[in-house]
Each structure stands twice: as structure tokens, then as C-alpha cells.
Design an enzyme around this catalytic site. Structure first.
Site, PDB file in Angstrom:
ATOM      1  N   GLY A  47      27.739  12.694  82.910  1.00  0.00           N
ATOM      2  CA  GLY A  47      26.476  13.402  82.696  1.00  0.00           C
ATOM      3  C   GLY A  47      25.426  12.361  82.431  1.00  0.00           C
ATOM      4  CD  GLU A  48      21.142  10.152  82.004  1.00  0.00           C
ATOM      5  OE1 GLU A  48      21.434  10.346  83.213  1.00  0.00           O
ATOM      6  OE2 GLU A  48      20.899   9.026  81.543  1.00  0.00           O
ATOM      7  CB  CYS A  79      30.780   8.722  84.741  1.00  0.00           C
ATOM      8  SG  CYS A  79      29.431   8.054  85.698  1.00  0.00           S
ATOM      9  CG  HIS A 169      32.348  11.754  88.123  1.00  0.00           C
ATOM     10  ND1 HIS A 169      31.903  12.605  87.137  1.00  0.00           N
ATOM     11  CD2 HIS A 169      31.389  10.826  88.273  1.00  0.00           C
ATOM     12  CE1 HIS A 169      30.720  12.213  86.712  1.00  0.00           C
ATOM     13  NE2 HIS A 169      30.380  11.133  87.383  1.00  0.00           N
ATOM     14  CD  GLU A 171      34.685  14.766  86.577  1.00  0.00           C
ATOM     15  OE1 GLU A 171      35.440  13.775  86.541  1.00  0.00           O
ATOM     16  OE2 GLU A 171      33.454  14.683  86.447  1.00  0.00           O
TER      17      GLU A 171
HETATM   18  N1  GLN Z   1      23.855   7.352  84.855  1.00  0.00           N
HETATM   19  C1  GLN Z   1      24.475   8.109  83.820  1.00  0.00           C
HETATM   20  C2  GLN Z   1      24.238   7.463  82.458  1.00  0.00           C
HETATM   21  O1  GLN Z   1      23.754   6.395  82.373  1.00  0.00           O
HETATM   22  C3  GLN Z   1      25.958   8.271  84.068  1.00  0.00           C
HETATM   23  C4  GLN Z   1      26.183   9.029  85.346  1.00  0.00           C
HETATM   24  C5  GLN Z   1      27.390   9.901  85.364  1.00  0.00           C
HETATM   25  O2  GLN Z   1      27.981  10.238  84.330  1.00  0.00           O
HETATM   26  N2  GLN Z   1      27.740  10.347  86.557  1.00  0.00           N
HETATM   27  O3  GLN Z   1      24.545   8.060  81.473  1.00  0.00           O
END
Ligand code: GLN
Length: 187
Positions: A47-48, A79, A169, A171
Site C-alpha cells: 500500500g502506501e 512491499c 506482492h 498475494e
Molecule cells: N511505494 C509504496 C511505498 O513507498 C509501496 C508500494 C507498494 O506497497 N506496492 O510505501
């Protein structure tokens, strides 16, 4: 066995679907009281990471979850979840759970490679599919960190004690072997 999935933001539902398809019971961590329930392992989704880091602090989850990981809870970070685990972020950004002695570079593949698929060997698993989305990679590993996979010489999967972290990922690639590896101590 029950696996908790951090469900503040990002691709948590996809992890739950994978785990449920594998016959593993899941619960979601959305607020502080969820962290006090009984669970045997935890997934930190993509995610972010900046948003998740902020919500972990706002909801008073950061130190409870850090303590659980330090006490040995098996955890899989994918990620952004890997970014949450890193002790250091390159460029001096503020780390979050900071339980794994690695330095991670966020959005490390630049614009052209914002998202890509690859297949690479992961220690103990053979070749596995990897889906990268604005992915980080691991720039440095500290003592005790085992490198599990590299793409073009860059580290994309690591293990440290009870913690497994991947830049990609599993998943989204229907890659069960990563989950089996992380759940192995509980099997
Ligand atoms: N770019 C995202 C971050 O810096 C990570 C991207 C992802 O989880 N697919 O948190």
C-alpha cells in the site's frame, strides 16, 4: 492457527483471500483493541507506507505491534509492509516499526519500471513469480539478515529471525510458497 492482517490501508483483502484459500483463518487489525486479540502470525500488506505509518501512530498500534514482533511473532511484510519493518529508510525518512536491521529504498525502480513482473529464484522455494508495484528494494542488510532473492543484483527478499520481508506482492501472483515459508514455524 490464526493470522492477523494489518487492515489500515492497501492490499490487505488480497492477503486474506490468499490465506483463506490456503485454509488459514484470518482476522483484521484495524484498531488498538484488535492487537490485544490472540493471533499466531501477522501480515503487513502493500500500500502506501507513509499512510500506514501515520495510521499506526494515530491508532496507537505502533509500539504494541513492534513489541509483538520483538517477542517473536512471525511476520510477513510485503512491499510497503517491508518498508514498515525496516530499521532505516534511505534518504533519512522516518522509519516505522523498525524491527529489521535493513536499509530500504522506497520507489526504487523509478518511473519507467513503476510496475513489472519477474520470476526469480528464492532460497528454498525455487523460481517464484514476483509482481512489483512502485516497489522498494533492500540496499543494505545488517547482521543476521539472510538474503533470499535478488533481481538484477538487488535484494528483494530477506529473512531475519521471525521476520520475512519481500519487495513484491505474493498475494497478486498467487504465490503460496512465500506464505508457507513464513508460516512454517507454526505448522
Ligand atoms: N511505494 C509504496 C511505498 O513507498 C509501496 C508500494 C507498494 O506497497 N506496492 O510505501
Amino acid at each position: 492457527m490464526k493470522v492477523a492482517v494489518l487492515a489500515l490501508q492497501g492490499a490487505f483483502a488480497e492477503h486474506e483471500r490468499m490465506l483463506e484459500n490456503m485454509g488459514v483463518r484470518c482476522m483484521e487489525i484495524r484498531q488498538e483493541k484488535d492487537a490485544y486479540q490472540d493471533f499466531d502470525a501477522m501480515v503487513l500488506p502493500g500500500g502506501e507506507s507513509t499512510v500506514m505509518g501515520k495510521l499506526l501512530r494515530d491508532y496507537h498500534l505502533l509500539s504494541i505491534l513492534r513489541k509483538k514482533i520483538e517477542d517473536g511473532l512471525p511476520v510477513l511484510g510485503t512491499c510497503a509492509g517491508l518498508i514498515l519493518l525496516a530499521e532505516k529508510l534511505s534518504g533519512g525518512e522516518m522509519p516505522h516499526l523498525a524491527t529489521m536491521p535493513i536499509t530500504v529504498k522506497r520507489n526504487a525502480y523509478g518511473r519507467q519500471l513503476g510496475s513489472f513482473r519477474a520470476e526469480a529464484e528464492c532460497k528454498g522455494l525455487g523460481f517464484i513469480p514476483m509482481v512489483f508495484i512502485r516497489a522498494p528494494y533492500i540496499e543494505e542488510t545488517g547482521e543476521g539478515v539472510e538474503t533470499l532473492a535478488k533481481i538484477d543484483g538487488r535484494i528483494v527478499a530477506v529473512r531475519y529471525k521471525n521476520q520475512t520481508g519481500v519487495s513484491f506482492h505474493p498475494e497478486l501472483a498467487d504465490c503460496r510458497s512465500i506464505y508457507r515459508m513464513f508460516l512454517q514455524p507454526l505448522m
